[in-house]
Design a protein around this motif. Sequence first.
Motif, short mmCIF file in Angstrom:
data_model
loop_
_atom_site.label_atom_id
_atom_site.label_comp_id
_atom_site.label_asym_id
_atom_site.label_seq_id
_atom_site.Cartn_x
_atom_site.Cartn_y
_atom_site.Cartn_z
N PRO A 1 11.20 19.12 -15.33
CA PRO A 1 9.91 18.95 -15.99
C PRO A 1 9.69 17.52 -16.49
N ALA A 2 10.73 16.88 -16.99
CA ALA A 2 10.61 15.49 -17.46
C ALA A 2 10.29 14.55 -16.30
N GLU A 3 10.95 14.74 -15.17
CA GLU A 3 10.68 13.90 -14.00
C GLU A 3 9.25 14.11 -13.50
N PHE A 4 8.78 15.36 -13.52
CA PHE A 4 7.41 15.64 -13.09
C PHE A 4 6.41 15.01 -14.06
N GLY A 5 6.71 15.08 -15.35
CA GLY A 5 5.85 14.43 -16.35
C GLY A 5 5.77 12.93 -16.12
N LYS A 6 6.91 12.32 -15.77
CA LYS A 6 6.92 10.88 -15.48
C LYS A 6 6.11 10.58 -14.22
N LEU A 7 6.22 11.42 -13.20
CA LEU A 7 5.43 11.24 -11.98
C LEU A 7 3.94 11.26 -12.31
N ILE A 8 3.52 12.22 -13.10
CA ILE A 8 2.11 12.32 -13.48
C ILE A 8 1.68 11.06 -14.25
N ALA A 9 2.50 10.64 -15.21
CA ALA A 9 2.17 9.44 -15.99
C ALA A 9 2.10 8.20 -15.10
N ASP A 10 3.07 8.05 -14.21
CA ASP A 10 3.10 6.89 -13.31
C ASP A 10 1.89 6.88 -12.38
N TYR B 1 0.84 -1.20 0.00
CA TYR B 1 0.00 0.00 0.00
C TYR B 1 0.87 1.24 0.00
N GLU B 2 0.56 2.18 -0.88
CA GLU B 2 1.25 3.46 -0.91
C GLU B 2 0.35 4.45 -1.63
N ALA B 3 0.06 5.54 -0.97
CA ALA B 3 -0.73 6.62 -1.58
C ALA B 3 -0.14 7.94 -1.10
N SER B 4 0.45 8.66 -2.01
CA SER B 4 1.10 9.92 -1.65
C SER B 4 0.29 11.10 -2.14
N PHE B 5 0.38 12.18 -1.41
CA PHE B 5 -0.25 13.44 -1.77
C PHE B 5 0.84 14.32 -2.35
N TRP B 6 0.60 14.87 -3.51
CA TRP B 6 1.59 15.78 -4.09
C TRP B 6 0.89 16.92 -4.81
N ILE B 7 1.60 18.01 -4.93
CA ILE B 7 1.11 19.19 -5.63
C ILE B 7 2.22 19.61 -6.59
N GLY B 8 1.84 20.00 -7.77
CA GLY B 8 2.83 20.46 -8.74
C GLY B 8 2.33 21.66 -9.50
N VAL B 9 3.21 22.25 -10.26
CA VAL B 9 2.88 23.39 -11.09
C VAL B 9 3.01 22.97 -12.54
N GLY B 10 1.99 23.22 -13.33
CA GLY B 10 2.01 22.88 -14.74
C GLY B 10 1.87 24.13 -15.59
N ALA B 11 2.09 23.97 -16.86
CA ALA B 11 1.94 25.07 -17.82
C ALA B 11 1.27 24.50 -19.07
N PRO B 12 0.63 25.35 -19.86
CA PRO B 12 0.00 24.85 -21.09
C PRO B 12 1.01 24.12 -21.98
N ALA C 1 12.00 27.82 -22.80
CA ALA C 1 12.72 28.78 -21.96
C ALA C 1 11.89 29.20 -20.75
N ILE C 2 10.59 29.36 -20.94
CA ILE C 2 9.72 29.76 -19.83
C ILE C 2 9.55 28.60 -18.85
N VAL C 3 9.35 27.39 -19.37
CA VAL C 3 9.23 26.21 -18.51
C VAL C 3 10.52 26.03 -17.70
N ASP C 4 11.66 26.17 -18.34
CA ASP C 4 12.94 26.01 -17.65
C ASP C 4 13.13 27.07 -16.57
N ARG C 5 12.72 28.29 -16.86
CA ARG C 5 12.87 29.36 -15.87
C ARG C 5 11.95 29.12 -14.67
N LEU C 6 10.70 28.75 -14.95
CA LEU C 6 9.78 28.42 -13.86
C LEU C 6 10.34 27.28 -13.02
N ASN C 7 10.83 26.24 -13.68
CA ASN C 7 11.38 25.09 -12.98
C ASN C 7 12.56 25.50 -12.10
N LYS C 8 13.44 26.32 -12.64
CA LYS C 8 14.61 26.76 -11.89
C LYS C 8 14.20 27.54 -10.64
#
Length: 117
Positions: A91-100, A40-51, A57-64
């Motif tokens: 951003p790639a790791e966050f995308g993988k988290l969402i997909a997983d 059993y594992e259920a984690s609560f997480w919050i993230g920031v996304g963009a369209p 460049a904007i995604v990278d700046r936000l991420n930084k």
Amino acid sequence: MPGAIEYIRAGKLRALAVTGATRAEALPDIPIMSDFVPSYEASFWIGVGAPKNTPVAIVDRLNKEINAALTDSKMKARFADLGGVPLPMTPAEFGKLIADETEKWGKVIRAANIKPE
């Protein structure tokens, strides 16, 4: 845990277990749910996304900037006080988290035959 931790600390709510994969640093004496329900594992997480077509460049700046805030000692202390753990990632790791997470909970929904109402 952020919504319940103050009640737990004040003795107004008894925590039986935490649902993450490991014990919570904020409540180290509380066991993990998988001690009782294997895997059993259920984690609560919050993230920031963009369209989708936001310039890289904007995604990278936000991420930084967001990751800089998440590694700030005062911010980390506040997260810890609330029972949270900041997870700076790319951003790639966050995308993988969402997909997983989508795949994981999709299996649960299908196995339980949950349908929208």
